[in-house]
Enzyme design. Structure first.
Site, PDB file in Angstrom:
ATOM      1  N   GLU A 152       0.827  -1.202   0.000  1.00  8.86           N
ATOM      2  CA  GLU A 152       0.000   0.000   0.000  1.00  8.86           C
ATOM      3  C   GLU A 152       0.863   1.255   0.000  1.00  8.86           C
ATOM      4  OE1 GLU A 152      -3.321   2.594   0.212  1.00  8.86           O
ATOM      5  OE2 GLU A 152      -2.901   0.619  -0.643  1.00  8.86           O
ATOM      6  N   LYS A 200       0.716   4.158  -2.927  1.00 13.18           N
ATOM      7  CA  LYS A 200       0.467   5.573  -2.657  1.00 13.18           C
ATOM      8  C   LYS A 200       1.526   6.450  -3.320  1.00 13.18           C
ATOM      9  CE  LYS A 200      -3.296   5.392  -0.870  1.00 13.18           C
ATOM     10  NZ  LYS A 200      -3.437   4.342  -1.847  1.00 13.18           N
TER      11      LYS A 200
END
Length: 622
Positions: free
Chosen positions: A495, A499
């Site tokens: 993740e 991002k």
């Protein structure tokens, strides 16, 4: 993946359309346009490439008057971002104007037929086909047929005939030159909401443009057509004819969709995470029974206990949350969990036992691939659940049951608070299924205590903002990053990398830390930072060895560690300390500085944080 709005009422339509499009700009910002209508003056359209500001400047110089209008902000699927391809599109000689969200899969066949019938196309879009198709059906209305006296039923019939020829998905708003007192909307697979005012109606792709305008909304379902005049709304279903529509309360407040003093929505939503997590847990923890409880699963504990395999399906950030959920559920409930990309599941044929239970994880509830995967599993007879943020969304409606996140609107394209809320809900599901099986009372109580402490732990992680900003400015010129973690923190590494890619356009990859030496270590050099997510868990020493391997090859190391970790300081170039919590919740805390890192690097590089290039918030196309 476009935003559409519509208005009919006593005011100037653009007074709603332009602010509404601004709130929908996260759905697409390649181009934008509006069309309004005045009796005896036809439909007037203004379109522009780029952002809503460009369109607004044109309207200041050349207003588009009228109390009936539609608007659109585009994420391009067919044709480049140009003025010609911007919506709304016209049909025939200007008798129809259409704004569209979705994809028409058979547009080329229809286009060829319409060209043969004499229609000329001005764009490369699939949407223009819809406008011409409606026009061709409109011409079938008899000259002696009084459309107004017939309560506009002929117009509904025209639109339904055109829609029956389409293959794909659509959310539509439609204007008719010869019926300037009418606004129509239709949907199949793309969200539409109607706001009910006093002598006026609003249409939007989601609820955010309606905030501050009305608190009464009507959800339009698939295969429904809505016809609006200023004082009346009629909803007609393809198979059921005219249907009664229930008016529901819009629970979003103005503060939820405004920046509130923050520089960007992403930063605002990062700081909203403690409260979002509290909302996700509110009323769902039961200390007396040492478990979690959910009101919307719609299956009895006996039925849920029979599930011997769970499948989680999702896309993007929600898929990463699903991976966290896999670790959580297998650790607490000892039930096998499989996490599938929805885009793959919808076309695959995995061998699944009869007691498999599907959870579709989605922020918007409209993600096309996730919706298609859910429908395929339903078709095969499996019970389906949704973990979703948007009340009334398509996936929430079509699933057999589910859990709402209650995280509030998430406007920044890069998801933050939805991810941590999804992980929190999955942790509670892990506790719930664990207590249905082998997890003891004392272990359940400890899990609840850790969950109750979680918002404060996340608040503690938010205090790393200034430290992370310093680190971000140090590494902002690097063009490659590695993100490494193990066990529960491996999905956090994925993740964090996502991002950074999304909003700073830096190449970044996430890996299980031990896999680094099986290939990615070849990328390590002085200009490639490695971000380690480390907790004081069973594999801490193993990850420390991986850090040493990076340092031995001259790679910079940024370490996200638990507070009080002194060992890592001798190796890492930069250390970020976050509060420690239970292993199954640690990624929810440790991901916070990764969100900050992506944010501050993007700002340092001059990127548009909330509207990254090529991306849109709600991916409603395959």
């Amino acid at each position: 993946m476009c935003g559409i709005v519509g208005y009919i009422g006593p005011r100037e339509a653009t007074d709603f359309l332009i602010p509404g499009l601004r709130r929908l700009e996260y759905r697409g910002y390649d181009s934008a346009g509006v069309a309004t209508i005045l009796p005896h003056r036809g439909i007037h359209a203004t379109k522009s490439t780029g952002r809503i500001d460009n369109l607004n400047r044109l309207l200041l110089n050349m207003p588009s008057p009228g109390g009936v209008g539609i608007g659109h902000t585009r994420w391009a699927t067919h044709g480049a971002p140009t003025d010609e391809n911007a919506h709304p599109h016209f049909g025939g000689d200007g008798a129809v104007a259409v704004a569209h969200n979705g994809v028409i899969e058979n547009f080329q066949v229809l286009k060829d037929r319409l060209i043969a019938d004499g229609y000329e196309f001005q764009s490369q879009t699939d949407t223009e086909v819809i406008a011409h198709l409606i026009d061709s059906c409109l011409r079938e209305i008899r000259p002696d047929e009084d459309v107004v006296a017939a309560d506009y039923e002929p117009l509904v019939r025209v639109v339904q005939k055109a829609l029956a020829q389409l293959q794909g998905t659509y959310g539509l708003v439609i204007l008719f030159r010869d019926y300037p007192e009418v606004l129509m909307a239709a949907r199949l697979g793309s969200p539409l909401i109607i706001g009910v005012g006093s002598g006026e109606y609003y249409v939007a792709s989601d609820a955010s443009p309606l905030v501050g305008q009305t608190d009464k909304i009507v959800y339009i379902a698939d295969h429904e057509v809505a016809l609006m005049t200023a004082d009346k709304l009629r909803v007609v279903h393809r198979d059921q004819g005219r249907v009664s529509h229930s008016v529901e309360v819009l629970e979003i407040e103005s503060g939820d969709v405004e920046l509130g003093g923050y520089a960007h929505y992403m930063l605002k939503e990062i700081f909203e995470q403690p409260e979002a997590i509290r909302n996700a847990m509110r009323g769902r923890l039961d200390p007396d029974a040492a478990t979690a409880r959910f009101g919307g699963l719609n299956l009895s504990p006996q039925q849920l206990r029979q599930a011997d395999r769970l499948m989680l399906t999702a896309c993007g950030t929600s898929w990463h949350a699903g991976l966290v959920g896999e670790y959580q559920i297998e650790a607490l409930a000892r039930i096998p969990v499989e996490v599938e990309y929805a885009s793959e599941l919808r076309y695959s044929n995995p061998p699944l036992g009869r007691n498999t239970l599907l959870f579709a994880v989605t922020q918007s509830g409209e993600t096309a691939d996730t919706l298609a995967a859910l429908r395929e599993m339903k078709r095969k007879g499996y019970p389906t659940m949704a973990i979703c943020n948007v009340v009334g969304s398509t996936i929430a409606q079509e699933a057999d049951g589910g859990v709402y996140l209650h995280a509030g609107p998430e406007i920044g394209v890069a998801s933050t608070k939805a991810f941590t809320s999804q992980c929190t809900v999955l942790a509670m599901l892990a506790l719930y299924f664990g207590r249905l099986h082998h997890l003891g009372y004392d272990a359940g109580i400890r899990a609840i205590e850790h969950l109750q402490e979680l918002p404060d732990k996340v608040s503690g992680a938010l205090e790393t903002n200034d430290r992370v900003k310093e680190i971000a400015e140090k590494y902002a010129d690097c063009n490659n990053f590695l993100y490494l973690g193990r066990q529960f923190n491996f999905p956090a590494a994925l993740e964090g990398a996502l991002k950074l890619k999304e909003i700073s356009y830096i190449h970044a990859e996430g890996y299980p830390a031990a896999e680094m030496k099986h290939g990615p270590i070849a990328l390590v050099d002085k200009n490639t930072p490695s971000v380690f997510i480390m907790a004081r868990d069973a594999v801490y020493d193993k990850v420390m060895a991986n850090v040493q391997e990076i340092k031995a090859r001259g790679g910079p190391v940024i370490a996200v560690v638990c507070e009080g970790d002194r060992r890592i300081g001798r190796l890492a170039d930069d250390v970020i300390e976050v509060p420690a919590t239970a292993d199954f919740l640690q990624p929810i805390v440790s991901v916070i500085p990764l969100q900050f890192l992506a944010y501050h690097i993007a700002v340092a590089r001059g990127c548009d944080v909330d509207k990254p290039r090529n991306l849109a918030k709600s991916v409603t196309v395959e």
